[in-house]
Write a protein that holds these residues in place. Structure first.
Motif, PDB file in Angstrom:
ATOM      1  N   GLU A  60       0.830  -1.202   0.000  1.00 18.84           N
ATOM      2  CA  GLU A  60       0.000   0.000   0.000  1.00 18.84           C
ATOM      3  C   GLU A  60       0.863   1.250   0.000  1.00 18.84           C
ATOM      4  O   GLU A  60       0.528   2.246  -0.644  1.00 18.84           O
ATOM      5  N   ALA A  61       1.965   1.211   0.715  1.00 22.48           N
ATOM      6  CA  ALA A  61       2.890   2.358   0.713  1.00 22.48           C
ATOM      7  C   ALA A  61       3.458   2.581  -0.681  1.00 22.48           C
ATOM      8  O   ALA A  61       3.628   3.728  -1.123  1.00 22.48           O
ATOM      9  N   GLU A  62       3.728   1.500  -1.394  1.00 19.09           N
ATOM     10  CA  GLU A  62       4.236   1.610  -2.770  1.00 19.09           C
ATOM     11  C   GLU A  62       3.178   2.245  -3.674  1.00 19.09           C
ATOM     12  O   GLU A  62       3.475   3.112  -4.502  1.00 19.09           O
ATOM     13  N   LEU A  63       1.921   1.859  -3.499  1.00 15.53           N
ATOM     14  CA  LEU A  63       0.831   2.454  -4.287  1.00 15.53           C
ATOM     15  C   LEU A  63       0.697   3.941  -3.983  1.00 15.53           C
ATOM     16  O   LEU A  63       0.532   4.772  -4.907  1.00 15.53           O
ATOM     17  N   LYS A  64       0.756   4.311  -2.723  1.00 12.59           N
ATOM     18  CA  LYS A  64       0.634   5.729  -2.351  1.00 12.59           C
ATOM     19  C   LYS A  64       1.777   6.539  -2.953  1.00 12.59           C
ATOM     20  O   LYS A  64       1.564   7.640  -3.481  1.00 12.59           O
ATOM     21  N   ALA A  65       2.979   5.994  -2.888  1.00  9.64           N
ATOM     22  CA  ALA A  65       4.140   6.705  -3.444  1.00  9.64           C
ATOM     23  C   ALA A  65       3.984   6.863  -4.958  1.00  9.64           C
ATOM     24  O   ALA A  65       4.328   7.923  -5.516  1.00  9.64           O
ATOM     25  N   PHE A  66       3.463   5.851  -5.634  1.00  9.16           N
ATOM     26  CA  PHE A  66       3.273   5.934  -7.090  1.00  9.16           C
ATOM     27  C   PHE A  66       2.258   7.008  -7.440  1.00  9.16           C
ATOM     28  O   PHE A  66       2.470   7.806  -8.358  1.00  9.16           O
ATOM     29  N   PHE A  67       1.138   7.079  -6.717  1.00  6.27           N
ATOM     30  CA  PHE A  67       0.090   8.033  -7.071  1.00  6.27           C
ATOM     31  C   PHE A  67       0.391   9.451  -6.604  1.00  6.27           C
ATOM     32  O   PHE A  67      -0.279  10.393  -7.011  1.00  6.27           O
ATOM     33  N   LEU A  68       1.401   9.646  -5.784  1.00  6.43           N
ATOM     34  CA  LEU A  68       1.795  10.992  -5.389  1.00  6.43           C
ATOM     35  C   LEU A  68       2.772  11.613  -6.397  1.00  6.43           C
ATOM     36  O   LEU A  68       3.094  12.796  -6.305  1.00  6.43           O
ATOM     37  N   GLN A  69       3.223  10.835  -7.379  1.00  8.74           N
ATOM     38  CA  GLN A  69       4.110  11.357  -8.426  1.00  8.74           C
ATOM     39  C   GLN A  69       3.311  12.256  -9.363  1.00  8.74           C
ATOM     40  O   GLN A  69       2.085  12.223  -9.410  1.00  8.74           O
ATOM     41  N   ASP A  70       4.035  13.035 -10.147  1.00 13.45           N
ATOM     42  CA  ASP A  70       3.384  13.935 -11.103  1.00 13.45           C
ATOM     43  C   ASP A  70       2.983  13.235 -12.400  1.00 13.45           C
ATOM     44  O   ASP A  70       1.955  13.549 -12.992  1.00 13.45           O
ATOM     45  N   ASP A  71       3.810  12.335 -12.896  1.00 11.87           N
ATOM     46  CA  ASP A  71       3.507  11.691 -14.188  1.00 11.87           C
ATOM     47  C   ASP A  71       2.854  10.322 -13.948  1.00 11.87           C
ATOM     48  O   ASP A  71       3.521   9.338 -13.656  1.00 11.87           O
ATOM     49  N   ILE A  72       1.518  10.286 -14.090  1.00 12.84           N
ATOM     50  CA  ILE A  72       0.727   9.057 -13.917  1.00 12.84           C
ATOM     51  C   ILE A  72       0.005   8.792 -15.230  1.00 12.84           C
ATOM     52  O   ILE A  72      -0.494   9.727 -15.865  1.00 12.84           O
ATOM     53  N   PRO A  73      -0.031   7.547 -15.697  1.00 15.82           N
ATOM     54  CA  PRO A  73      -0.757   7.241 -16.928  1.00 15.82           C
ATOM     55  C   PRO A  73      -2.229   7.654 -16.825  1.00 15.82           C
ATOM     56  O   PRO A  73      -2.823   7.672 -15.732  1.00 15.82           O
ATOM     57  N   ALA A  74      -2.809   7.989 -17.961  1.00 12.80           N
ATOM     58  CA  ALA A  74      -4.181   8.526 -17.993  1.00 12.80           C
ATOM     59  C   ALA A  74      -5.211   7.532 -17.464  1.00 12.80           C
ATOM     60  O   ALA A  74      -6.168   7.925 -16.786  1.00 12.80           O
ATOM     61  N   HIS A  75      -5.018   6.256 -17.760  1.00 16.45           N
ATOM     62  CA  HIS A  75      -6.027   5.280 -17.335  1.00 16.45           C
ATOM     63  C   HIS A  75      -5.980   5.013 -15.828  1.00 16.45           C
ATOM     64  O   HIS A  75      -6.908   4.451 -15.260  1.00 16.45           O
ATOM     65  N   LEU A  76      -4.900   5.420 -15.159  1.00 13.91           N
ATOM     66  CA  LEU A  76      -4.801   5.266 -13.702  1.00 13.91           C
ATOM     67  C   LEU A  76      -5.032   6.579 -12.959  1.00 13.91           C
ATOM     68  O   LEU A  76      -5.035   6.606 -11.723  1.00 13.91           O
ATOM     69  N   ALA A  77      -5.261   7.663 -13.680  1.00 17.05           N
ATOM     70  CA  ALA A  77      -5.411   8.982 -13.054  1.00 17.05           C
ATOM     71  C   ALA A  77      -6.669   9.057 -12.187  1.00 17.05           C
ATOM     72  O   ALA A  77      -6.727   9.849 -11.252  1.00 17.05           O
ATOM     73  N   GLU A  78      -7.652   8.243 -12.472  1.00 17.66           N
ATOM     74  CA  GLU A  78      -8.896   8.298 -11.696  1.00 17.66           C
ATOM     75  C   GLU A  78      -8.690   7.833 -10.248  1.00 17.66           C
ATOM     76  O   GLU A  78      -9.473   8.177  -9.374  1.00 17.66           O
ATOM     77  N   TYR A  79      -7.639   7.083  -9.969  1.00 17.00           N
ATOM     78  CA  TYR A  79      -7.380   6.593  -8.609  1.00 17.00           C
ATOM     79  C   TYR A  79      -6.529   7.573  -7.792  1.00 17.00           C
ATOM     80  O   TYR A  79      -6.410   7.416  -6.578  1.00 17.00           O
ATOM     81  N   ARG A  80      -5.956   8.558  -8.454  1.00 19.18           N
ATOM     82  CA  ARG A  80      -5.067   9.496  -7.786  1.00 19.18           C
ATOM     83  C   ARG A  80      -5.757  10.265  -6.655  1.00 19.18           C
ATOM     84  O   ARG A  80      -5.182  10.398  -5.567  1.00 19.18           O
ATOM     85  N   PRO A  81      -6.983  10.795  -6.836  1.00 15.45           N
ATOM     86  CA  PRO A  81      -7.607  11.568  -5.739  1.00 15.45           C
ATOM     87  C   PRO A  81      -7.784  10.753  -4.453  1.00 15.45           C
ATOM     88  O   PRO A  81      -7.686  11.298  -3.362  1.00 15.45           O
ATOM     89  N   MET A  82      -8.003   9.476  -4.607  1.00 14.41           N
ATOM     90  CA  MET A  82      -8.200   8.645  -3.423  1.00 14.41           C
ATOM     91  C   MET A  82      -6.919   8.602  -2.582  1.00 14.41           C
ATOM     92  O   MET A  82      -6.963   8.779  -1.364  1.00 14.41           O
ATOM     93  N   PHE A  83      -5.800   8.412  -3.215  1.00 14.90           N
ATOM     94  CA  PHE A  83      -4.543   8.305  -2.473  1.00 14.90           C
ATOM     95  C   PHE A  83      -4.051   9.663  -1.993  1.00 14.90           C
ATOM     96  O   PHE A  83      -3.445   9.769  -0.936  1.00 14.90           O
TER      97      PHE A  83
END
Length: 149
Positions: free
Chosen positions: A23-46
């Protein structure tokens, strides 16, 4: 390769089977600036989880003083309530006691009647055995008479 791992971790996350380091790895990934478009919808949650961790409640709450009950006001009412409870207990207790006494009297009456009936039956049986004894003497006398011939 990393994107495939993140997608697998996301599916495990939604199933509730990820570990804390995953889960920490997921949070660190979604806190980055460059996230693929199909995964951008999960960013607000993290990012929401990160923002809520930093929130603090800063308002001052006015505390109200506890009102003390004046025991002198309640004493007469407590005695009234206790007397009402005693009266209700006596009323229902007397009814219950009377009901039990009535049941006891009925049971005693039934016992006496049954005893009378059984005594009468025993008396009639003893009379019947007396008659049988007379019949037995008759049979013995008859056999004496017929045996003499």
């Amino acid at each position: 390769m990393e994107l495939d791992r993140i997608e697998k971790l996301l599916s495990k996350y939604f199933e509730g089977s990820t570990s804390l380091p995953e889960e920490a790895e997921l949070k660190a990934f979604f806190l980055q600036d460059d996230i693929p478009a199909h995964l951008a919808e999960y960013r607000p949650m993290f990012t929401y989880f990160k923002k809520t961790k930093q929130e603090r409640f800063t308002k001052v709450l006015p505390l109200q003083e506890e009102k003390k009950l004046n025991s002198k006001k309640w004493i007469p009412w407590l005695s009234v309530a206790a007397s009402v409870l005693i009266m209700v207990g006596l009323f229902f207790g007397k009814g219950y006691y009377d009901q039990k006494q009535l049941e006891k009297e009925k049971a005693q009456y039934a016992y006496k009647e049954t005893k009378k009936a059984l005594d009468m039956l025993a008396e009639n049986f003893s009379r019947g055995t007396e008659k049988v004894a007379y019949l037995n003497e008759f049979v013995e006398a008859k056999e004496k008479i017929y045996n003499k011939n």
